[in-house]
Scaffold this active site. Structure first.
Site, PDB file in Angstrom:
ATOM      1  CG  ASP A 197      23.641   7.230  11.950  1.00 27.82           C
ATOM      2  OD1 ASP A 197      22.582   6.974  12.549  1.00 27.82           O
ATOM      3  OD2 ASP A 197      23.734   8.126  11.084  1.00 27.82           O
ATOM      4  CE1 TYR A 227      -9.137  -3.559   6.953  1.00 34.00           C
ATOM      5  CE2 TYR A 227      -9.212  -4.741   4.867  1.00 34.00           C
ATOM      6  CZ  TYR A 227      -9.284  -4.739   6.253  1.00 34.00           C
ATOM      7  OH  TYR A 227      -9.520  -5.910   6.928  1.00 34.00           O
ATOM      8  CG  ASP A 235      -2.098  -0.983   1.015  1.00 34.60           C
ATOM      9  OD1 ASP A 235      -2.346  -1.393  -0.131  1.00 34.60           O
ATOM     10  OD2 ASP A 235      -2.741  -1.346   2.006  1.00 34.60           O
ATOM     11  N   GLY A 289       0.483   8.774   1.804  1.00 30.18           N
ATOM     12  CA  GLY A 289       0.218  10.204   1.894  1.00 30.18           C
ATOM     13  C   GLY A 289      -0.760  10.683   0.849  1.00 30.18           C
ATOM     14  CD  GLU A 344       2.026  -3.080  -5.179  1.00 26.44           C
ATOM     15  OE1 GLU A 344       2.628  -4.021  -5.727  1.00 26.44           O
ATOM     16  OE2 GLU A 344       0.900  -3.217  -4.657  1.00 26.44           O
ATOM     17  CG  HIS A 404      -9.005  -9.425   9.480  1.00 26.48           C
ATOM     18  ND1 HIS A 404      -9.426  -8.235   8.946  1.00 26.48           N
ATOM     19  CD2 HIS A 404     -10.089  -9.943  10.117  1.00 26.48           C
ATOM     20  CE1 HIS A 404     -10.696  -8.050   9.239  1.00 26.48           C
ATOM     21  NE2 HIS A 404     -11.122  -9.082   9.950  1.00 26.48           N
TER      22      HIS A 404
END
EC number: 1.4.3.-
Length: 650
Positions: A587, A387, A303, A310, A306, A598
């Site tokens: 670092d 969703y 998600d 944002g 692809e 689910h």
């Protein structure tokens, strides 16, 4: 178009401030001017090119800085992808590169165009008519990423699978009536149907599956108003993209792929602003389905990589998405044509009461000390097809940081013949089936615990052998193991040892002589059930383990690689750690996967009650004592809180 001196940014900004609408518009203008971009070019992404850490950490207010935009551009006609860097300070393109063999993320405009192509195709119109559907306004089309399954005719074609649904009216729940047995492949570059699969008519489920108040029926009458009131306003202050709250200082950003991003998070400890995180973000999220039958066997959406978390962010509403004294922030992005779009109220900031922070009652004297906890909440919500995902960063007064995802929305559904069941999912309504699936979220945590160089320990608790030193068999103790290189730091959760991980700064000691640190511990989690050689795990190898650590590399931003859309795999986190680099006193970047398993149920229909999944970063030896001791007592609301004539809760 000739270059003009006005085509540059002159106003000074912080190096990490997201690109403004003005800067995005200017970026597009420069690209079109210097490269002669026509309508065949699409802008897949334009976001801030973040400067090097050294520049950010050495920055002083009002200092002149270099502003650059990183751009991903697709030429539809040629099927070629380019990366560009635009200097907004100089008003010019500083880099333009062809990136062969990749597909940029699917753009929001392409979703709408794809839907119209499917609904207007003559063969699809016939297929719909065969099912008694003639009103195209009531046909709903969901373009799904195609993935990569080694299908020869899909190589070098920008493709999606379009699944269709029928809604009885424009605002009804379309997922209640899937047009199962029918789907289509669409070439997004040419915007044309390339393949229609029609396995025959499957009857529609009989029920509507509506969930709006006007369609559900009588609402509960015993729900009284719950108001959050802060008569003196919230305790936080903001300046641009910087938040000051209690002892926290947090900078944040937003971009089309990751959505909400944290920067330079620190906590003020006795007048010293101590860093904890340099950068934290959602690196990738993957949703694999457990149904091996066509077409759901290809459902494994990435998600973030692809689609873009944002780009799919909601405009939030007071009293619905957020409650209380709210500060909203807008997000500026571009559509595929290069037009600036603004998502109003994309980010929500507020405070929440969080119950008791700490308490003790001295039963000998009756003296009580109690402090209520509150937390700062920074959040956004994105809709990805059916969703909804809410992304929440919580900051607590005791130095704890929590990240939580709230999952809701509507299940992915299929119609099923009457009196039939399916082994890979459950009926959620008559003749309506929802496949079992999982949601994985990979978090990239660029750690900076009291400084740049950190080390990571794994902590496992062991039971003592029964014997003279443990006569009752109750003894146990934690064992900390330093993870020295990348191969040692590829790890999984283990409930049997109460495993967690600790990020420490070896050069900074607390008053007990121990390195200061933060520990990461898990909430709900799971493993993927796909085979290691499956197309899913070839592309998302980072899901094979819960925990990874790498040395910082500015090119290693996304666990799935830079271009996961239709990629065959072999890139990203699993590939990087093969170098087996040192992570001791370096670092370091921590990568953590959390997974929601689910198994669908009728109670998830017609809209899913919110599920919650999270992890926590908690100080462990970072402070010399409880840092929330100085939280003041709450003002008493009744006489029960009165002690020794005082009216505060202590």
């Amino acid at each position: 178009m000739e270059k003009t001196s006005s085509m540059k940014v002159t106003r000074e900004k912080h190096p990490l401030d997201p690109l403004t609408a003005e800067e995005l518009k200017l970026t597009v203008q420069i690209l079109k001017r210097d490269k002669g971009l026509d309508d065949h070019y699409r802008f897949a992404n334009i976001s801030l090119l973040e400067p090097a850490k050294s520049i950010v950490l050495d920055y002083r207010d009002e200092e002149q800085i270099k502003r650059e935009a990183f751009c991903i551009i697709l030429h539809n006609q040629e099927g070629k992808t380019y990366e560009a860097v635009v200097s907004l300070t100089e008003g010019s393109i500083t880099s333009w590169k062809l990136i062969p063999g990749v597909q940029p993320s699917i753009m929001a405009d392409e979703f709408m165009e794809c839907q119209e192509v499917v609904k207007s195709h003559p063969e699809m119109i016939k297929a719909f008519a065969k099912r008694g559907l003639t009103n195209m306004d009531n046909i709903m089309v969901d373009p799904w990423s195609a993935g990569n399954f080694g299908i020869e005719e899909e190589v070098d074609v920008r493709i999606v699978r379009a699944l269709c649904y029928y809604r009885t009216s424009l605002y009804d729940n379309g997922y209640a009536r899937p047009i199962s047995g029918l789907y289509v492949l669409v070439d997004l570059n040419k915007m044309e149907v390339i393949k229609i699969v029609d396995k025959g008519v499957i009857p529609f489920p009989p029920l509507d599956g509506n969930y709006t108040p006007d369609q559900v029926g009588d609402m509960r009458q015993d729900v009284k108003p719950l108001e959050i009131v802060q008569p003196k306003g919230p305790s936080f202050t903001t300046e641009g993209h910087v938040i000051d709250w209690q002892k926290w200082n947090i900078r944040f950003g937003f971009n089309s792929r990751e959505g909400l991003v944290l920067h330079t998070v620190s906590y003020n400890d006795d007048g010293v602003q101590r860093p904890i995180l340099y950068r934290a973000s959602l690196s990738e999220m993957v949703v694999p389905y457990g149904d091996p039958t066509d077409p759901v066997n290809r459902n494994n959406a990435f998600d973030a990589g692809e689609y873009g978390i944002g780009m799919l962010a909601n405009s939030l509403e007071l009293g619905c998405d957020c409650l209380g004294e709210i500060k909203y922030f807008d997000a500026n992005l571009v559509d595929s044509k290069g037009n600036v779009i603004q998502i109003k109220n994309a980010i929500c900031l507020h405070e929440e009461d969080f119950g008791i922070g700490w308490k003790h009652t001295d039963w000998r004297t009756g003296h009580v000390e109690v402090r209520r906890s509150r937390r700062l909440v920074l959040s956004s919500i994105s809709t990805v097809g059916n969703y909804e995902y809410g992304f929440y960063w919580y900051f607590f007064q005791d130095g704890t940081i929590q990240f939580e995802v709230k999952l809701t929305g509507i299940l992915h559904t299929q119609a099923i013949e009457p009196d039939r069941k399916h082994p890979h999912g459950n009926l959620v309504a008559p003749q309506l089936f929802a496949a079992h699936h999982q949601h994985f979220f990979n978090m990239r945590l660029d750690m900076m615990v009291d400084g740049m160089n950190n080390s990571v320990y794994e902590v496992n608790t062991k039971s003592m052998e029964k014997g003279p030193d443990n006569p009752y068999g109750n003894g146990f103790y934690p064992v900390s193991t330093l993870l020295k290189n990348e191969s040692e730091a590829v790890r999984d959760l283990d409930l049997r040892t109460a495993r967690f991980w600790k990020i420490v700064n070896p050069s900074k000691k607390n008053r007990l002589g121990e390195p200061v640190g933060y520990k990461l511990f898990a909430g709900e989690n799971c493993f993927p059930f796909a085979h290691d050689d499956s197309p899913l795990l070839k592309r998302a190898g980072f899901l094979k383990h819960h925990f990874w650590v790498t040395p910082f590399d500015p090119d290693e931003q996304f666990a799935s690689g830079r271009y996961p859309n239709q990629h065959a795999g072999g890139e990203g986190l699993e590939d990087w750690v093969k170098a087996d680099r040192s992570i001791e006193n370096e670092d370091v970047v921590v990568w953590y996967n959390m997974g929601h398993h689910h198994i669908t149920r009728p109670e998830d229909w017609p809209v899913m009650p919110t599920a919650y999944i999270s992890f926590i970063l908690k100080p462990t030896g970072f402070f010399n004592r409880n840092p929330a001791l100085d939280v003041p007592p709450s003002k008493a609301k009744n006489s029960a809180c009165q002690v020794d004539g005082h009216t505060s809760c202590h």
